[in-house]
Design a protein around this motif. Sequence first.
Motif, PDB file in Angstrom:
ATOM      1  N   TRP A 140      49.134  39.379  43.213  1.00 12.80           N
ATOM      2  CA  TRP A 140      50.125  39.094  42.178  1.00 12.80           C
ATOM      3  C   TRP A 140      50.600  37.640  42.236  1.00 12.80           C
ATOM      4  O   TRP A 140      50.788  36.990  41.204  1.00 12.80           O
ATOM      5  CB  TRP A 140      51.298  40.051  42.315  1.00 12.80           C
ATOM      6  CG  TRP A 140      52.342  39.922  41.250  1.00 12.80           C
ATOM      7  CD1 TRP A 140      53.673  39.692  41.428  1.00 12.80           C
ATOM      8  CD2 TRP A 140      52.139  40.052  39.835  1.00 12.80           C
ATOM      9  NE1 TRP A 140      54.319  39.667  40.230  1.00 12.80           N
ATOM     10  CE2 TRP A 140      53.402  39.880  39.226  1.00 12.80           C
ATOM     11  CE3 TRP A 140      51.028  40.283  39.038  1.00 12.80           C
ATOM     12  CZ2 TRP A 140      53.569  39.932  37.840  1.00 12.80           C
ATOM     13  CZ3 TRP A 140      51.193  40.332  37.655  1.00 12.80           C
ATOM     14  CH2 TRP A 140      52.453  40.158  37.075  1.00 12.80           C
ATOM     15  N   ASN A 141      50.805  37.109  43.418  1.00  9.95           N
ATOM     16  CA  ASN A 141      51.226  35.712  43.551  1.00  9.95           C
ATOM     17  C   ASN A 141      50.135  34.853  44.188  1.00  9.95           C
ATOM     18  O   ASN A 141      50.419  33.843  44.837  1.00  9.95           O
ATOM     19  CB  ASN A 141      52.522  35.626  44.369  1.00  9.95           C
ATOM     20  CG  ASN A 141      53.756  35.856  43.513  1.00  9.95           C
ATOM     21  OD1 ASN A 141      53.888  35.292  42.429  1.00  9.95           O
ATOM     22  ND2 ASN A 141      54.659  36.688  43.995  1.00  9.95           N
ATOM     23  N   HIS A 142      48.887  35.255  43.985  1.00 13.13           N
ATOM     24  CA  HIS A 142      47.758  34.465  44.461  1.00 13.13           C
ATOM     25  C   HIS A 142      47.798  33.083  43.815  1.00 13.13           C
ATOM     26  O   HIS A 142      48.277  32.917  42.689  1.00 13.13           O
ATOM     27  CB  HIS A 142      46.451  35.186  44.111  1.00 13.13           C
ATOM     28  CG  HIS A 142      45.248  34.626  44.769  1.00 13.13           C
ATOM     29  ND1 HIS A 142      44.608  33.493  44.308  1.00 13.13           N
ATOM     30  CD2 HIS A 142      44.538  35.034  45.855  1.00 13.13           C
ATOM     31  CE1 HIS A 142      43.555  33.233  45.073  1.00 13.13           C
ATOM     32  NE2 HIS A 142      43.497  34.155  46.019  1.00 13.13           N
ATOM     33  N   GLU A 143      47.264  32.091  44.511  1.00 14.99           N
ATOM     34  CA  GLU A 143      47.322  30.722  44.007  1.00 14.99           C
ATOM     35  C   GLU A 143      46.656  30.570  42.632  1.00 14.99           C
ATOM     36  O   GLU A 143      47.081  29.752  41.810  1.00 14.99           O
ATOM     37  CB  GLU A 143      46.677  29.756  45.005  1.00 14.99           C
ATOM     38  CG  GLU A 143      45.220  30.028  45.317  1.00 14.99           C
ATOM     39  CD  GLU A 143      44.655  29.098  46.367  1.00 14.99           C
ATOM     40  OE1 GLU A 143      43.427  29.109  46.571  1.00 14.99           O
ATOM     41  OE2 GLU A 143      45.439  28.355  46.986  1.00 14.99           O
ATOM     42  N   LYS A 144      45.640  31.384  42.351  1.00 12.96           N
ATOM     43  CA  LYS A 144      44.977  31.277  41.049  1.00 12.96           C
ATOM     44  C   LYS A 144      45.821  31.893  39.939  1.00 12.96           C
ATOM     45  O   LYS A 144      45.854  31.385  38.821  1.00 12.96           O
ATOM     46  CB  LYS A 144      43.597  31.913  41.103  1.00 12.96           C
ATOM     47  CG  LYS A 144      42.628  31.115  41.955  1.00 12.96           C
ATOM     48  CD  LYS A 144      41.194  31.551  41.738  1.00 12.96           C
ATOM     49  CE  LYS A 144      40.241  30.606  42.468  1.00 12.96           C
ATOM     50  NZ  LYS A 144      38.820  30.967  42.240  1.00 12.96           N
ATOM     51  N   ASN A 145      46.519  32.983  40.242  1.00 15.48           N
ATOM     52  CA  ASN A 145      47.475  33.516  39.271  1.00 15.48           C
ATOM     53  C   ASN A 145      48.606  32.523  39.049  1.00 15.48           C
ATOM     54  O   ASN A 145      49.059  32.301  37.920  1.00 15.48           O
ATOM     55  CB  ASN A 145      48.041  34.842  39.775  1.00 15.48           C
ATOM     56  CG  ASN A 145      47.462  36.041  39.051  1.00 15.48           C
ATOM     57  OD1 ASN A 145      46.940  35.921  37.954  1.00 15.48           O
ATOM     58  ND2 ASN A 145      47.559  37.207  39.665  1.00 15.48           N
ATOM     59  N   SER A 146      49.080  31.923  40.126  1.00 12.87           N
ATOM     60  CA  SER A 146      50.159  30.942  40.027  1.00 12.87           C
ATOM     61  C   SER A 146      49.725  29.735  39.202  1.00 12.87           C
ATOM     62  O   SER A 146      50.505  29.187  38.412  1.00 12.87           O
ATOM     63  CB  SER A 146      50.592  30.489  41.427  1.00 12.87           C
ATOM     64  OG  SER A 146      51.125  31.571  42.168  1.00 12.87           O
ATOM     65  N   LEU A 147      48.461  29.304  39.380  1.00  9.11           N
ATOM     66  CA  LEU A 147      47.964  28.171  38.615  1.00  9.11           C
ATOM     67  C   LEU A 147      47.945  28.490  37.121  1.00  9.11           C
ATOM     68  O   LEU A 147      48.321  27.645  36.296  1.00  9.11           O
ATOM     69  CB  LEU A 147      46.551  27.807  39.087  1.00  9.11           C
ATOM     70  CG  LEU A 147      45.847  26.703  38.302  1.00  9.11           C
ATOM     71  CD1 LEU A 147      46.613  25.393  38.416  1.00  9.11           C
ATOM     72  CD2 LEU A 147      44.402  26.530  38.787  1.00  9.11           C
ATOM     73  N   LEU A 148      47.527  29.694  36.771  1.00 10.87           N
ATOM     74  CA  LEU A 148      47.515  30.075  35.362  1.00 10.87           C
ATOM     75  C   LEU A 148      48.923  30.044  34.783  1.00 10.87           C
ATOM     76  O   LEU A 148      49.162  29.486  33.701  1.00 10.87           O
ATOM     77  CB  LEU A 148      46.908  31.473  35.205  1.00 10.87           C
ATOM     78  CG  LEU A 148      46.961  32.077  33.792  1.00 10.87           C
ATOM     79  CD1 LEU A 148      46.216  31.208  32.803  1.00 10.87           C
ATOM     80  CD2 LEU A 148      46.402  33.499  33.796  1.00 10.87           C
ATOM     81  N   ARG A 149      49.876  30.634  35.477  1.00 13.57           N
ATOM     82  CA  ARG A 149      51.255  30.663  34.976  1.00 13.57           C
ATOM     83  C   ARG A 149      51.832  29.255  34.863  1.00 13.57           C
ATOM     84  O   ARG A 149      52.516  28.928  33.887  1.00 13.57           O
ATOM     85  CB  ARG A 149      52.111  31.528  35.896  1.00 13.57           C
ATOM     86  CG  ARG A 149      51.712  32.995  35.898  1.00 13.57           C
ATOM     87  CD  ARG A 149      52.421  33.766  36.992  1.00 13.57           C
ATOM     88  NE  ARG A 149      51.923  35.127  37.073  1.00 13.57           N
ATOM     89  CZ  ARG A 149      51.768  35.800  38.218  1.00 13.57           C
ATOM     90  NH1 ARG A 149      52.090  35.237  39.383  1.00 13.57           N
ATOM     91  NH2 ARG A 149      51.296  37.042  38.203  1.00 13.57           N
ATOM     92  N   HIS A 150      51.558  28.411  35.875  1.00 12.11           N
ATOM     93  CA  HIS A 150      52.056  27.032  35.851  1.00 12.11           C
ATOM     94  C   HIS A 150      51.427  26.256  34.694  1.00 12.11           C
ATOM     95  O   HIS A 150      52.105  25.492  33.997  1.00 12.11           O
ATOM     96  CB  HIS A 150      51.750  26.352  37.182  1.00 12.11           C
ATOM     97  CG  HIS A 150      52.167  24.919  37.225  1.00 12.11           C
ATOM     98  ND1 HIS A 150      53.494  24.531  37.375  1.00 12.11           N
ATOM     99  CD2 HIS A 150      51.441  23.759  37.114  1.00 12.11           C
ATOM    100  CE1 HIS A 150      53.568  23.213  37.363  1.00 12.11           C
ATOM    101  NE2 HIS A 150      52.345  22.726  37.213  1.00 12.11           N
ATOM    102  N   THR A 151      50.123  26.455  34.477  1.00 15.82           N
ATOM    103  CA  THR A 151      49.429  25.750  33.403  1.00 15.82           C
ATOM    104  C   THR A 151      49.969  26.175  32.040  1.00 15.82           C
ATOM    105  O   THR A 151      50.160  25.342  31.142  1.00 15.82           O
ATOM    106  CB  THR A 151      47.914  26.021  33.478  1.00 15.82           C
ATOM    107  OG1 THR A 151      47.427  25.612  34.764  1.00 15.82           O
ATOM    108  CG2 THR A 151      47.158  25.261  32.401  1.00 15.82           C
ATOM    109  N   LEU A 152      50.221  27.466  31.863  1.00 10.92           N
ATOM    110  CA  LEU A 152      50.800  27.946  30.618  1.00 10.92           C
ATOM    111  C   LEU A 152      52.176  27.325  30.373  1.00 10.92           C
ATOM    112  O   LEU A 152      52.482  26.885  29.256  1.00 10.92           O
ATOM    113  CB  LEU A 152      50.919  29.473  30.658  1.00 10.92           C
ATOM    114  CG  LEU A 152      49.624  30.262  30.467  1.00 10.92           C
ATOM    115  CD1 LEU A 152      49.816  31.719  30.892  1.00 10.92           C
ATOM    116  CD2 LEU A 152      49.149  30.201  29.015  1.00 10.92           C
TER     117      LEU A 152
END
Length: 364
Positions: A329-341
């Motif tokens: 849920w808070n994996h770096e790739k999920n975090s990157l997507l949310r940050h990019t959005l």
Amino acid sequence: MLHILRRANEHMLPSHLFFGPTHVVLGVNNFCNLRCLMCDVGTGNDESNFGANLVGAKTRSMPFSLFQRIADQMAAFCPNAHLAFSFTEPLAWPHLGEALSYAHDLGLYASVTTNGLLLPRCAEKLAAGRCRNLSVSLDGPETVHDRIRRRNGSFARAVAGIKAVAAMQGAPDIAVFCTITEWNVGTLREFLRVMSDLPLKRVALMHNNFVTVEQAGRHNLTFDGDFHATASNVFESNPERIDLSGLSQELMQIERTCYPFAVVIQPHRTSPGDLETYYRRPEAFIGRRCHDANRIMMIDSDGEAIPVHGRCFRFPIGNIQALTLKQIWNHEKNSLLRHTLKKAGGLLPACSRCCGGFGSAGRA
């Protein structure tokens, strides 16, 4: 209060969410038993993001032990999350009845989304497993639906299944979802009249989610890589072939008519101008931001976590057999997507006609 705190967390620190997902979507198999004209899976375009997210797993059917692992972790990490059996066709998954009962025993809220072809023979297991919500995808009156699904008799079987489920003790609430395409415009009022004979809670008329070749190209100029976009749902279906004037008149007439169930138009676009923007200017954003990236996670039949759900980008996050739901849920790739959005203002160019920007995910 919890809702306010969640929204504040999503807005101020999207890279780390302190709240778990509201929905866990399962792709319990990697095949479908219909060939829908408006769907990448149905048209054989498995290389698109949407097609590959639905049928790209190597495992044909999710092992029951893998499902148990997911359900157990949901009960521990996000017990109030909605467990959605959505992709690719859950009624073709041999463990569905057992899985619904297992989820119910854990106190999880479970729903099923289906094309309805196998519904008559699965009615008892849905009721016995205490499925809470059943969503059936239908595309118009019988002849229209069967043409779009490329399977004669598919409408009749879905309708018979709806009636069979509704007659069961402990039956779930039943809704029907209809994707608006060039093939069913002009028949939507007739479709709703036919649906009025069924025990439904809701019928949703859905403007199709799509990505054009031009949209994907513009998107990839800036966001290629992990967020590579592909054309989607435009290989047989063509948004430019829709009679927008006729669709507008039909939708407005529907809104003035009373039905024995709620009718939802999603997104709510009915005027000629709004429909012109939606179908002829896909570069124009309809929603303001993707909410699904902060609320939903999907897991395919391999156990691989897919960002958000089947309509999102295709890049590996992690496998539930190696990581926990909480870690994913808070994996770096999920975090990157949310940050990019967030950095992009809420949506990326390829997100402009995705349900994540203006509504909920998922339909068969």
